[in-house]
Design a protein around this motif. Structure first.
Motif, PDB file in Angstrom:
ATOM      1  N   ARG A  51      -1.161  -7.146   7.975  1.00 47.72           N
ATOM      2  CA  ARG A  51      -1.501  -5.675   7.401  1.00 47.72           C
ATOM      3  C   ARG A  51      -0.459  -4.682   7.509  1.00 47.72           C
ATOM      4  O   ARG A  51      -0.402  -4.200   6.564  1.00 47.72           O
ATOM      5  CB  ARG A  51      -3.022  -5.366   8.095  1.00 47.72           C
ATOM      6  CG  ARG A  51      -3.474  -4.183   7.406  1.00 47.72           C
ATOM      7  CD  ARG A  51      -4.994  -3.939   8.382  1.00 47.72           C
ATOM      8  NE  ARG A  51      -5.740  -2.760   7.511  1.00 47.72           N
ATOM      9  CZ  ARG A  51      -6.106  -2.542   6.477  1.00 47.72           C
ATOM     10  NH1 ARG A  51      -6.280  -3.660   5.816  1.00 47.72           N
ATOM     11  NH2 ARG A  51      -6.480  -1.363   5.974  1.00 47.72           N
ATOM     12  N   LEU A  52      -0.055  -4.523   8.657  1.00 47.85           N
ATOM     13  CA  LEU A  52       0.887  -3.551   8.936  1.00 47.85           C
ATOM     14  C   LEU A  52       2.180  -3.695   8.083  1.00 47.85           C
ATOM     15  O   LEU A  52       2.799  -2.718   7.527  1.00 47.85           O
ATOM     16  CB  LEU A  52       1.307  -3.524  10.393  1.00 47.85           C
ATOM     17  CG  LEU A  52       0.013  -2.888  11.122  1.00 47.85           C
ATOM     18  CD1 LEU A  52       0.725  -2.758  12.583  1.00 47.85           C
ATOM     19  CD2 LEU A  52      -0.274  -1.452  10.884  1.00 47.85           C
ATOM     20  N   PHE A  53       2.564  -5.148   7.817  1.00 51.03           N
ATOM     21  CA  PHE A  53       3.680  -5.163   7.206  1.00 51.03           C
ATOM     22  C   PHE A  53       3.438  -4.802   5.546  1.00 51.03           C
ATOM     23  O   PHE A  53       4.428  -4.376   4.803  1.00 51.03           O
ATOM     24  CB  PHE A  53       4.294  -6.787   7.093  1.00 51.03           C
ATOM     25  CG  PHE A  53       5.300  -7.278   6.298  1.00 51.03           C
ATOM     26  CD1 PHE A  53       6.483  -6.849   6.422  1.00 51.03           C
ATOM     27  CD2 PHE A  53       4.957  -7.797   5.025  1.00 51.03           C
ATOM     28  CE1 PHE A  53       7.816  -7.009   5.472  1.00 51.03           C
ATOM     29  CE2 PHE A  53       5.957  -8.245   4.179  1.00 51.03           C
ATOM     30  CZ  PHE A  53       7.364  -7.675   4.371  1.00 51.03           C
ATOM     31  N   VAL A  54       2.509  -5.330   4.969  1.00 53.73           N
ATOM     32  CA  VAL A  54       2.067  -4.831   3.819  1.00 53.73           C
ATOM     33  C   VAL A  54       2.057  -3.702   3.424  1.00 53.73           C
ATOM     34  O   VAL A  54       2.505  -3.115   2.506  1.00 53.73           O
ATOM     35  CB  VAL A  54       0.852  -5.812   3.150  1.00 53.73           C
ATOM     36  CG1 VAL A  54       0.646  -5.436   1.846  1.00 53.73           C
ATOM     37  CG2 VAL A  54       0.813  -7.317   3.403  1.00 53.73           C
ATOM     38  N   ILE A  55       1.324  -2.827   4.316  1.00 57.13           N
ATOM     39  CA  ILE A  55       1.276  -1.474   4.402  1.00 57.13           C
ATOM     40  C   ILE A  55       2.468  -0.927   4.229  1.00 57.13           C
ATOM     41  O   ILE A  55       2.860   0.085   3.517  1.00 57.13           O
ATOM     42  CB  ILE A  55       0.396  -0.976   5.526  1.00 57.13           C
ATOM     43  CG1 ILE A  55      -1.114  -1.356   5.313  1.00 57.13           C
ATOM     44  CG2 ILE A  55       0.392   0.710   5.395  1.00 57.13           C
ATOM     45  CD1 ILE A  55      -1.814  -1.077   6.511  1.00 57.13           C
ATOM     46  N   SER A  56       3.625  -1.404   4.922  1.00 61.97           N
ATOM     47  CA  SER A  56       4.926  -0.730   5.154  1.00 61.97           C
ATOM     48  C   SER A  56       5.624  -0.954   3.797  1.00 61.97           C
ATOM     49  O   SER A  56       6.341  -0.087   3.383  1.00 61.97           O
ATOM     50  CB  SER A  56       5.625  -1.370   6.059  1.00 61.97           C
ATOM     51  OG  SER A  56       6.176  -2.794   5.756  1.00 61.97           O
ATOM     52  N   GLN A  57       5.315  -1.959   2.869  1.00 63.11           N
ATOM     53  CA  GLN A  57       5.809  -2.162   1.628  1.00 63.11           C
ATOM     54  C   GLN A  57       5.526  -1.152   0.461  1.00 63.11           C
ATOM     55  O   GLN A  57       6.157  -0.980  -0.463  1.00 63.11           O
ATOM     56  CB  GLN A  57       5.602  -3.824   1.259  1.00 63.11           C
ATOM     57  CG  GLN A  57       6.385  -4.398   2.144  1.00 63.11           C
ATOM     58  CD  GLN A  57       7.770  -4.131   2.395  1.00 63.11           C
ATOM     59  OE1 GLN A  57       8.716  -4.227   1.525  1.00 63.11           O
ATOM     60  NE2 GLN A  57       8.144  -3.796   3.594  1.00 63.11           N
ATOM     61  N   PHE A  58       4.178  -0.665   0.511  1.00 57.18           N
ATOM     62  CA  PHE A  58       3.453   0.068  -0.316  1.00 57.18           C
ATOM     63  C   PHE A  58       3.193   1.505  -0.042  1.00 57.18           C
ATOM     64  O   PHE A  58       2.120   1.799   0.479  1.00 57.18           O
ATOM     65  CB  PHE A  58       2.425  -0.548  -0.802  1.00 57.18           C
ATOM     66  CG  PHE A  58       2.778  -1.930  -1.727  1.00 57.18           C
ATOM     67  CD1 PHE A  58       3.066  -2.292  -3.039  1.00 57.18           C
ATOM     68  CD2 PHE A  58       2.845  -3.002  -0.929  1.00 57.18           C
ATOM     69  CE1 PHE A  58       3.764  -3.202  -3.692  1.00 57.18           C
ATOM     70  CE2 PHE A  58       3.123  -4.330  -1.510  1.00 57.18           C
ATOM     71  CZ  PHE A  58       3.377  -4.408  -2.979  1.00 57.18           C
ATOM     72  N   PRO A  59       4.310   2.463  -0.125  1.00 55.99           N
ATOM     73  CA  PRO A  59       3.693   3.971   0.477  1.00 55.99           C
ATOM     74  C   PRO A  59       2.576   4.588  -0.237  1.00 55.99           C
ATOM     75  O   PRO A  59       1.822   5.317   0.413  1.00 55.99           O
ATOM     76  CB  PRO A  59       4.911   4.715   0.026  1.00 55.99           C
ATOM     77  CG  PRO A  59       5.895   3.578  -0.368  1.00 55.99           C
ATOM     78  CD  PRO A  59       5.278   2.306  -1.033  1.00 55.99           C
ATOM     79  N   SER A  60       2.161   4.009  -1.573  1.00 55.83           N
ATOM     80  CA  SER A  60       0.992   4.785  -2.153  1.00 55.83           C
ATOM     81  C   SER A  60      -0.513   4.002  -1.812  1.00 55.83           C
ATOM     82  O   SER A  60      -1.383   4.121  -2.474  1.00 55.83           O
ATOM     83  CB  SER A  60       1.204   4.974  -3.455  1.00 55.83           C
ATOM     84  OG  SER A  60       1.512   3.696  -4.131  1.00 55.83           O
ATOM     85  N   LEU A  61      -0.282   3.092  -0.946  1.00 52.84           N
ATOM     86  CA  LEU A  61      -1.426   1.746  -0.686  1.00 52.84           C
ATOM     87  C   LEU A  61      -2.555   2.871  -0.227  1.00 52.84           C
ATOM     88  O   LEU A  61      -2.189   3.340   1.041  1.00 52.84           O
ATOM     89  CB  LEU A  61      -1.057   0.785  -0.256  1.00 52.84           C
ATOM     90  CG  LEU A  61      -2.037  -0.255  -0.107  1.00 52.84           C
ATOM     91  CD1 LEU A  61      -2.024  -1.100  -1.766  1.00 52.84           C
ATOM     92  CD2 LEU A  61      -1.323  -1.632   0.725  1.00 52.84           C
ATOM     93  N   ASN A  62      -3.584   2.690  -0.820  1.00 56.59           N
ATOM     94  CA  ASN A  62      -4.837   3.538  -0.058  1.00 56.59           C
ATOM     95  C   ASN A  62      -5.906   2.349   0.656  1.00 56.59           C
ATOM     96  O   ASN A  62      -6.641   2.797   1.547  1.00 56.59           O
ATOM     97  CB  ASN A  62      -5.772   4.267  -0.940  1.00 56.59           C
ATOM     98  CG  ASN A  62      -4.816   5.231  -1.455  1.00 56.59           C
ATOM     99  OD1 ASN A  62      -3.892   6.133  -0.697  1.00 56.59           O
ATOM    100  ND2 ASN A  62      -4.837   5.804  -2.525  1.00 56.59           N
ATOM    101  N   HIS A  63      -5.850   1.170  -0.037  1.00 57.05           N
ATOM    102  CA  HIS A  63      -6.770   0.297   0.108  1.00 57.05           C
ATOM    103  C   HIS A  63      -6.230  -1.129   0.290  1.00 57.05           C
ATOM    104  O   HIS A  63      -5.632  -1.596  -0.711  1.00 57.05           O
ATOM    105  CB  HIS A  63      -8.260   0.407  -0.544  1.00 57.05           C
ATOM    106  CG  HIS A  63      -9.586  -0.149  -0.092  1.00 57.05           C
ATOM    107  ND1 HIS A  63      -9.744  -1.656   0.195  1.00 57.05           N
ATOM    108  CD2 HIS A  63     -10.587   0.607   0.389  1.00 57.05           C
ATOM    109  CE1 HIS A  63     -10.943  -1.440   0.697  1.00 57.05           C
ATOM    110  NE2 HIS A  63     -11.584  -0.459   0.765  1.00 57.05           N
ATOM    111  N   LEU A  64      -6.446  -1.857   1.351  1.00 55.15           N
ATOM    112  CA  LEU A  64      -5.771  -3.009   1.725  1.00 55.15           C
ATOM    113  C   LEU A  64      -7.030  -4.098   2.330  1.00 55.15           C
ATOM    114  O   LEU A  64      -7.661  -4.039   3.248  1.00 55.15           O
ATOM    115  CB  LEU A  64      -4.857  -3.166   2.610  1.00 55.15           C
ATOM    116  CG  LEU A  64      -4.132  -4.867   3.039  1.00 55.15           C
ATOM    117  CD1 LEU A  64      -3.455  -5.435   1.366  1.00 55.15           C
ATOM    118  CD2 LEU A  64      -2.956  -4.659   3.925  1.00 55.15           C
ATOM    119  N   ASP A  65      -7.172  -5.070   1.308  1.00 52.77           N
ATOM    120  CA  ASP A  65      -8.523  -6.190   1.468  1.00 52.77           C
ATOM    121  C   ASP A  65      -9.495  -5.397   1.728  1.00 52.77           C
ATOM    122  O   ASP A  65      -9.873  -4.733   0.654  1.00 52.77           O
ATOM    123  CB  ASP A  65      -7.946  -6.880   2.655  1.00 52.77           C
ATOM    124  CG  ASP A  65      -6.691  -8.048   2.609  1.00 52.77           C
ATOM    125  OD1 ASP A  65      -6.398  -8.007   1.339  1.00 52.77           O
ATOM    126  OD2 ASP A  65      -6.015  -8.176   3.390  1.00 52.77           O
TER     127      ASP A  65
END
Length: 257
Positions: free
Chosen positions: A180-194
């Motif tokens: 989760r933390l890795f994917v978040i690090s790649q997308f600065p504008s991400l508000n919702h993951l899974d």
């Protein structure tokens, strides 16, 4: 753009059903539609009729149609004005035709045999992407290429894929945190993951752990550095073991979730 109606279901499979205002493309179960088989003329007429009846012309669903690719006729007819596309529950592996959907802001592609080698074309306006229960087996090079194609993603769902460790596929909680933390690090504008919102604490921790110097410590100098890690398929278990060794064990980190 308001995605609250979509995200309230937490990206679970089956939530991408037809709603009021969605164009429904009803392909006969007797016909397999692909680049070889033309879309029946009455299908196009029926779809145009839905638009005339007041349904939202920016929404198009091709879900549950046994498609192996997005029909060429559909692309030619609807790509200029469709913003929301549902191609879930098919057999699609080639996403190249999406390049013609210049205005696409949301794509639901759940339950297709999409792998880490299936790359999306440039979709700079895409804000929502669901690829739950596909066949994505590795985060590399898929995540890096997804970042290049869709840099403005705000909502991303990868649940049920081998590359997304969770209790759904035998992963443990620690594996899930690292993913989760890795994917978040790649997308600065991400508000919702899974199935969860991205918090500011998670974003800060992700940037601290996965900044470039940290990556360079993970990859051996002889392996080609960070470029080798990002552009070569790497099993998450191998990547995780290197992270764990650098952290000195699971107990020494209190990751935020």
């Amino acid at each position: 753009m308001d995605f609250s109606e979509i995200t309230e279901h937490s990206c679970e499979p089956g939530t991408s059903k037809n709603d009021d205002g969605v164009i429904s493309v009803d392909v006969s179960s007797e016909v397999l539609v692909d680049s070889i088989t033309e879309v029946p003329p009455d299908l196009i007429m029926n779809t145009d009729g839905n638009v005339e009846n007041g349904e939202d012309p920016t929404r198009l669903t091709l879900a549950y149609e046994r498609l192996y690719e997005i029909p060429r006729t559909i692309v030619e007819r609807f790509s200029d004005h469709v913003w929301h596309l549902d191609i879930s529950h098919n057999k699609i592996t080639n996403l190249d035709p999406l390049v013609h959907f210049k205005h696409l802001t949301s794509l639901i592609a759940d339950d297709n045999p999409i792998t880490e080698n299936c790359v999306l074309p440039p979709l700079p306006k895409l804000q929502l992407l669901w690829v739950n229960y596909c066949k994505i087996g590795s985060l590399y090079p898929w995540v890096a290429k997804l970042k290049e194609s869709c840099p403005n993603l705000q909502y991303l769902c990868l649940m049920g894929n081998p590359a997304a460790p969770s209790y759904l596929n035998g992963g443990n909680f620690y594996d899930y945190l690292q993913y989760r933390l890795f994917v978040i690090s790649q997308f600065p504008s991400l508000n919702h993951l899974d199935d969860r919102k991205v918090t500011e604490d998670q974003r800060a921790e992700a940037q601290r752990l996965y900044k470039r110097p940290f990556f360079e410590r993970i990859v051996k100098p002889s392996s080609g550095g960070i470029a080798q890690l990002i552009h070569t398929p790497v099993k998450w278990s191998s990547f995780q073991s290197k992270i764990t060794s650098l952290w000195g064990g699971k107990e020494e980190r209190n990751l935020l979730i």
